[in-house]
Design a protein around this motif. Structure first.
Motif, PDB file in Angstrom:
ATOM      1  N   GLU A  51       0.838  -1.195   0.000  1.00  0.00           N
ATOM      2  CA  GLU A  51       0.000   0.000   0.000  1.00  0.00           C
ATOM      3  C   GLU A  51       0.874   1.246   0.000  1.00  0.00           C
ATOM      4  OE1 GLU A  51      -2.840  -0.381   3.087  1.00  0.00           O
ATOM      5  OE2 GLU A  51      -3.876  -2.022   2.082  1.00  0.00           O
ATOM      6  N   GLU A  52       0.293   2.341   0.439  1.00  0.00           N
ATOM      7  CA  GLU A  52       1.088   3.568   0.501  1.00  0.00           C
ATOM      8  C   GLU A  52       2.183   3.429   1.552  1.00  0.00           C
ATOM      9  OE1 GLU A  52      -1.846   6.575   1.436  1.00  0.00           O
ATOM     10  OE2 GLU A  52      -3.165   5.289   0.270  1.00  0.00           O
ATOM     11  N   LYS A  64      -6.370  -3.705  10.594  1.00  0.00           N
ATOM     12  CA  LYS A  64      -6.515  -5.102  10.979  1.00  0.00           C
ATOM     13  C   LYS A  64      -5.161  -5.760  11.142  1.00  0.00           C
ATOM     14  CE  LYS A  64     -11.011  -5.991   8.981  1.00  0.00           C
ATOM     15  NZ  LYS A  64     -11.895  -6.976   8.382  1.00  0.00           N
ATOM     16  N   TYR A  68      -4.023 -14.344  10.882  1.00  0.00           N
ATOM     17  CA  TYR A  68      -3.887 -15.372  11.920  1.00  0.00           C
ATOM     18  C   TYR A  68      -3.933 -14.796  13.317  1.00  0.00           C
ATOM     19  CZ  TYR A  68       0.659 -13.749  10.417  1.00  0.00           C
ATOM     20  OH  TYR A  68       1.683 -12.950  10.000  1.00  0.00           O
ATOM     21  N   VAL A  86      -2.940 -10.549  26.851  1.00  0.00           N
ATOM     22  CA  VAL A  86      -1.845 -11.161  27.598  1.00  0.00           C
ATOM     23  C   VAL A  86      -2.289 -12.436  28.303  1.00  0.00           C
ATOM     24  CG1 VAL A  86      -0.070 -10.774  29.315  1.00  0.00           C
ATOM     25  CG2 VAL A  86      -0.858  -8.882  27.913  1.00  0.00           C
TER      26      VAL A  86
ATOM     27  N   LEU B 158       4.155 -18.174  14.375  1.00  0.00           N
ATOM     28  CA  LEU B 158       3.298 -16.990  14.323  1.00  0.00           C
ATOM     29  C   LEU B 158       4.128 -15.719  14.479  1.00  0.00           C
ATOM     30  CD1 LEU B 158       0.265 -18.283  16.374  1.00  0.00           C
ATOM     31  CD2 LEU B 158       0.415 -17.910  13.931  1.00  0.00           C
ATOM     32  N   LEU B 159       5.109 -15.750  15.383  1.00  0.00           N
ATOM     33  CA  LEU B 159       5.929 -14.561  15.578  1.00  0.00           C
ATOM     34  C   LEU B 159       6.769 -14.252  14.336  1.00  0.00           C
ATOM     35  CD1 LEU B 159       7.125 -14.872  19.270  1.00  0.00           C
ATOM     36  CD2 LEU B 159       5.399 -13.373  18.301  1.00  0.00           C
ATOM     37  N   PHE B 162       4.540 -12.597  11.959  1.00  0.00           N
ATOM     38  CA  PHE B 162       4.128 -11.292  12.455  1.00  0.00           C
ATOM     39  C   PHE B 162       5.241 -10.268  12.288  1.00  0.00           C
ATOM     40  CE2 PHE B 162       3.420  -8.366  16.113  1.00  0.00           C
ATOM     41  CZ  PHE B 162       2.253  -7.802  15.641  1.00  0.00           C
ATOM     42  N   TYR B 165       5.681  -9.202   8.742  1.00  0.00           N
ATOM     43  CA  TYR B 165       4.591  -8.377   8.227  1.00  0.00           C
ATOM     44  C   TYR B 165       4.941  -6.897   8.239  1.00  0.00           C
ATOM     45  CZ  TYR B 165      -0.448  -8.274   7.217  1.00  0.00           C
ATOM     46  OH  TYR B 165      -1.674  -8.169   6.613  1.00  0.00           O
ATOM     47  N   GLN B 171       1.463   1.167   4.736  1.00  0.00           N
ATOM     48  CA  GLN B 171       0.369   1.419   5.668  1.00  0.00           C
ATOM     49  C   GLN B 171      -0.181   0.117   6.248  1.00  0.00           C
ATOM     50  OE1 GLN B 171       0.299   4.293   6.996  1.00  0.00           O
ATOM     51  NE2 GLN B 171      -1.694   5.091   6.406  1.00  0.00           N
ATOM     52  N   LEU B 172      -0.304  -0.880   5.378  1.00  0.00           N
ATOM     53  CA  LEU B 172      -0.849  -2.148   5.846  1.00  0.00           C
ATOM     54  C   LEU B 172       0.005  -2.687   6.979  1.00  0.00           C
ATOM     55  CD1 LEU B 172      -3.139  -4.071   5.086  1.00  0.00           C
ATOM     56  CD2 LEU B 172      -1.496  -5.350   3.729  1.00  0.00           C
ATOM     57  N   ILE B 174       2.470  -1.222   9.008  1.00  0.00           N
ATOM     58  CA  ILE B 174       2.660  -0.610  10.324  1.00  0.00           C
ATOM     59  C   ILE B 174       1.355  -0.564  11.104  1.00  0.00           C
ATOM     60  CG2 ILE B 174       4.639   0.793   9.638  1.00  0.00           C
ATOM     61  CD1 ILE B 174       2.801   3.217  10.285  1.00  0.00           C
ATOM     62  N   TRP B 175       0.224  -0.605  10.425  1.00  0.00           N
ATOM     63  CA  TRP B 175      -1.017  -0.553  11.187  1.00  0.00           C
ATOM     64  C   TRP B 175      -1.516  -1.924  11.591  1.00  0.00           C
ATOM     65  CZ3 TRP B 175      -2.088   3.519  13.750  1.00  0.00           C
ATOM     66  CH2 TRP B 175      -1.565   4.739  13.299  1.00  0.00           C
ATOM     67  N   ALA B 176      -0.786  -2.951  11.226  1.00  0.00           N
ATOM     68  CA  ALA B 176      -1.139  -4.276  11.745  1.00  0.00           C
ATOM     69  C   ALA B 176      -0.451  -4.507  13.076  1.00  0.00           C
ATOM     70  CB  ALA B 176      -0.727  -5.350  10.751  1.00  0.00           C
ATOM     71  N   VAL B 179      -1.845  -3.973  17.125  1.00  0.00           N
ATOM     72  CA  VAL B 179      -2.502  -5.012  17.903  1.00  0.00           C
ATOM     73  C   VAL B 179      -1.502  -5.634  18.861  1.00  0.00           C
ATOM     74  CG1 VAL B 179      -3.747  -7.152  17.785  1.00  0.00           C
ATOM     75  CG2 VAL B 179      -4.083  -5.438  16.045  1.00  0.00           C
ATOM     76  N   MET B 183      -1.129  -5.196  23.082  1.00  0.00           N
ATOM     77  CA  MET B 183      -0.935  -6.288  24.012  1.00  0.00           C
ATOM     78  C   MET B 183       0.227  -5.992  24.946  1.00  0.00           C
ATOM     79  SD  MET B 183      -1.492  -9.441  21.415  1.00  0.00           S
ATOM     80  CE  MET B 183      -0.569 -10.600  22.396  1.00  0.00           C
ATOM     81  N   ALA B 186      -0.407  -3.397  27.495  1.00  0.00           N
ATOM     82  CA  ALA B 186      -1.377  -3.721  28.529  1.00  0.00           C
ATOM     83  C   ALA B 186      -0.922  -4.858  29.426  1.00  0.00           C
ATOM     84  CB  ALA B 186      -2.713  -4.099  27.879  1.00  0.00           C
ATOM     85  N   SER B 187       0.287  -5.357  29.243  1.00  0.00           N
ATOM     86  CA  SER B 187       0.651  -6.505  30.066  1.00  0.00           C
ATOM     87  C   SER B 187       0.699  -6.084  31.532  1.00  0.00           C
ATOM     88  CB  SER B 187       1.972  -7.135  29.634  1.00  0.00           C
ATOM     89  OG  SER B 187       2.794  -6.192  29.052  1.00  0.00           O
TER      90      SER B 187
END
Ligand code: HEM
Lengths: 257, 259
Positions: A51-52, A64, A68, A86, B158-159, B162, B165, B171-172, B174-176, B179, B183, B186-187
């Motif tokens: 994307e951008e 989002k 997964y 957590v 998974l890590l 992640f 990513y 944009q995709l 850094i805004w993923a 989440v 976490m 908030a630990s």
């Protein structure tokens, strides 16, 4: 775990072994080639998104997580971040790790069998396929701007008004005093776990008999019951939220549950 | 007739030549002994036992999922190293390098897609692998420990995905990440918005999230941190655990119905 029956059987006389070379290696080789061809075709046909450029000052709506992790993001709707982000992931990981130690059923070791392991398989199925996978599906296809629920064919209207009428459970049933609310909330949580675990106890005794419960022992029972009741708390909480707009059961300065 | 003899003769000349023998050492005769040697004397194949039980070879027993997870891991390593030649994990360059790779490099887009889709496939395969191990009850004694190693591998898989990513730095990506940052933030005790953080003194620039991100906000420092985690640290740990995983499969014996 002292009681785990050693699975060593007296080696039988039958020999059903075959040579790894060529039988296994051939299979691996063919499957490898096949999968690599499919992967290459896929990579030629479908491009990875770009994307951008990253811009920390412009938040896309919705943002989002990778698919997964959408189960986690979806849980954030129903729980406080420390809980969804957590505590629950930690419990999922620990819960998976203890499976071999709480499952003392010796049947079904090394072959497919549903009959002897009904409850184990159904539990796994519920946790993995129903909860985890369906939350991924909800997160992927049914969440739009503002993390509001949208149908996949519905237009993503960023101005969709979702009434923020969620209230905490104590408030809903009429408590207005902070201390009493907290006490009532704590009471509900503790009661949920006590009742849930007790029901689970009676259910296990009814299905498997007293003798099994003795063999299982209090530690294994306790861990299993706690994990299962915690897992069931997710659909319970989803239901409370969607049906009664309940936000939290206990709301304090430090912790919300 | 004569031609066939001739071919045989040429073949013999080649196979018995000095060069051929220097490379291949000896011919291959299909004897049980040689079949065993093929596996035990080969550095790659000797991950396998020399003989396996008949049911274990069938695709419908393993669904090939463990092996394919490993294959996907290898694919991401190989194609990922290729990308590392063209990519700089620096805020100013990362995105431009992606564009250069996509638009100006021959086969660049393909090379970008490969690790991407292989990583997705790895996540799916590892889940299916776990599901099949569960269905065959293969975590039961004596394989409890290998199940635990497996769960750790699942988390690392998974890590890996992640952290990867973030690298395109668009944009995709850094805004993923928020989440994950929510976490960490908030630990309990360790995150500055988690319960009881006052007692530890966690604050926005000195807490679990800052540790993960290399600073109070997501920024180029995060990119470098994730890059190193993604390309060096996690693959290293995952490889070690895979070595243990494979070794334990051999030690514990492959599961199967008792004879
Ligand atoms: C990076 C991830 C992983 C890789 C590369 C991997 C690889 C493998 C391979 C190649 C096998 C041989 C049999 C087969 O293909 O099914 C195997 C077996 C096994 N795996 Fe994994 N695995 C991974 C993750 C996991 C996970 C997440 C679990 C469980 C939570 C797990 C538990 C086991 C167990 C218990 C066995 C022994 C199965 C038996 O004896 O039947 N592994 N693994």
């Amino acid at each position: 775990m002292a009681e785990v029956a050693p699975a060593t059987k007296k080696p039988a006389q039958v020999d059903d072994k075959i040579h790894t070379w060529p039988h296994l290696v051939r299979g691996e080789f063919l499957v490898t080639i096949f999968v690599l061809v499919v992967l290459t075709l896929w990579a030629m046909l479908l491009d990875a998104p770009l994307e951008e450029p990253a811009n920390p000052t412009r938040t896309p709506n919705p943002s989002k997580a990778p698919w997964y992790f959408l189960g986690l993001q979806e849980m954030l709707v129903y729980y406080d971040p420390w809980h969804a982000g957590v505590v629950l992931p930690t419990l999922i990981i620990i819960g998976l790790m203890v499976i071999p130690f709480i499952d003392i059923n010796p049947a079904g070791n090394g072959y497919y069998c549903f009959k002897d392991r009904k409850y184990e398989i159904l539990t796994f199925f519920f946790g993995f396929h129903i909860l985890w996978v369906s939350m991924i599906i909800i997160g992927t296809f049914f969440r739009g701007p503002g993390w509001n629920l949208f149908w996949p064919w519905e237009h993503w209207d960023p101005h969709k008004v979702a009434a923020l009428t969620n209230v905490d459970l104590p408030y809903l049933v009429g408590f207005r005093n902070q201390t009493l609310s907290v006490l009532f909330g704590l009471f509900c949580v503790v009661a949920y776990f006590v009742v849930g675990m007790a029901l689970f106890y009676y259910w296990v005794v009814r299905i498997k008999g007293k003798e099994f419960m003795e063999r299982w022992g209090p530690v294994r029972f306790g861990i299993t019951a706690f994990l299962i009741v915690t897992m069931l708390a997710l659909p319970v909480k989803m239901f409370l939220r969607l049906a009664f707009n309940v936000k939290y059961i206990v709301a304090t300065k430090y912790i919300n549950i | 007739m004569a031609l066939k003899d001739k071919i045989e003769e040429i073949k013999k000349d080649i196979v018995e030549s000095h060069v051929w023998k220097a490379i291949f050492r000896h011919g291959y005769e299909d004897t049980p002994r040689n079949r065993v040697l093929m596996v035990t004397a080969n550095v790659w194949l000797h991950l396998h036992p020399a003989k396996v039980r008949r049911h274990g070879v069938r695709m419908r027993f393993t669904w090939c999922m463990g092996g394919l997870t490993f294959l996907m891991f290898l694919m991401t390593v190989i194609t990922g190293i290729y990308l590392m030649f063209y990519y700089r994990p620096v805020g100013e360059y990362a995105f431009a390098d992606m564009q250069y790779l996509e638009q100006d490099m021959p086969f660049g887009m393909l090379m970008r897609n490969m690790p991407r889709w292989a990583a997705h496939a790895m996540v799916v395969f590892v889940w299916l692998h776990m599901f099949r191990v569960f269905l065959t009850g293969s975590y039961k004694p004596p394989r409890e420990f290998n199940w635990i190693v497996g769960v750790l591998l699942l988390v690392l898989t998974l890590l890996l995905s992640f952290t990867g990513y973030l690298l395109p730095w668009d944009q995709l990506s850094i805004w993923a990440v928020p989440v994950g940052s929510n976490m960490a933030r908030a630990s309990p005790l360790l995150g500055h918005e988690g319960p009881f953080h006052e007692f530890v003194g966690a604050n926005p620039i000195y807490d679990a999230r800052a540790f993960l991100f290399g600073g109070g906000e997501i920024g180029p420092h995060t990119l470098l941190r994730f890059y190193i985690l993604h390309c060096i640290f996690i693959p290293l740990v995952a490889s070690l655990l895979m070595a243990v995983h494979f070794w334990r499969i051999r030690r514990d014996g492959f599961s199967g119905p008792s004879l």
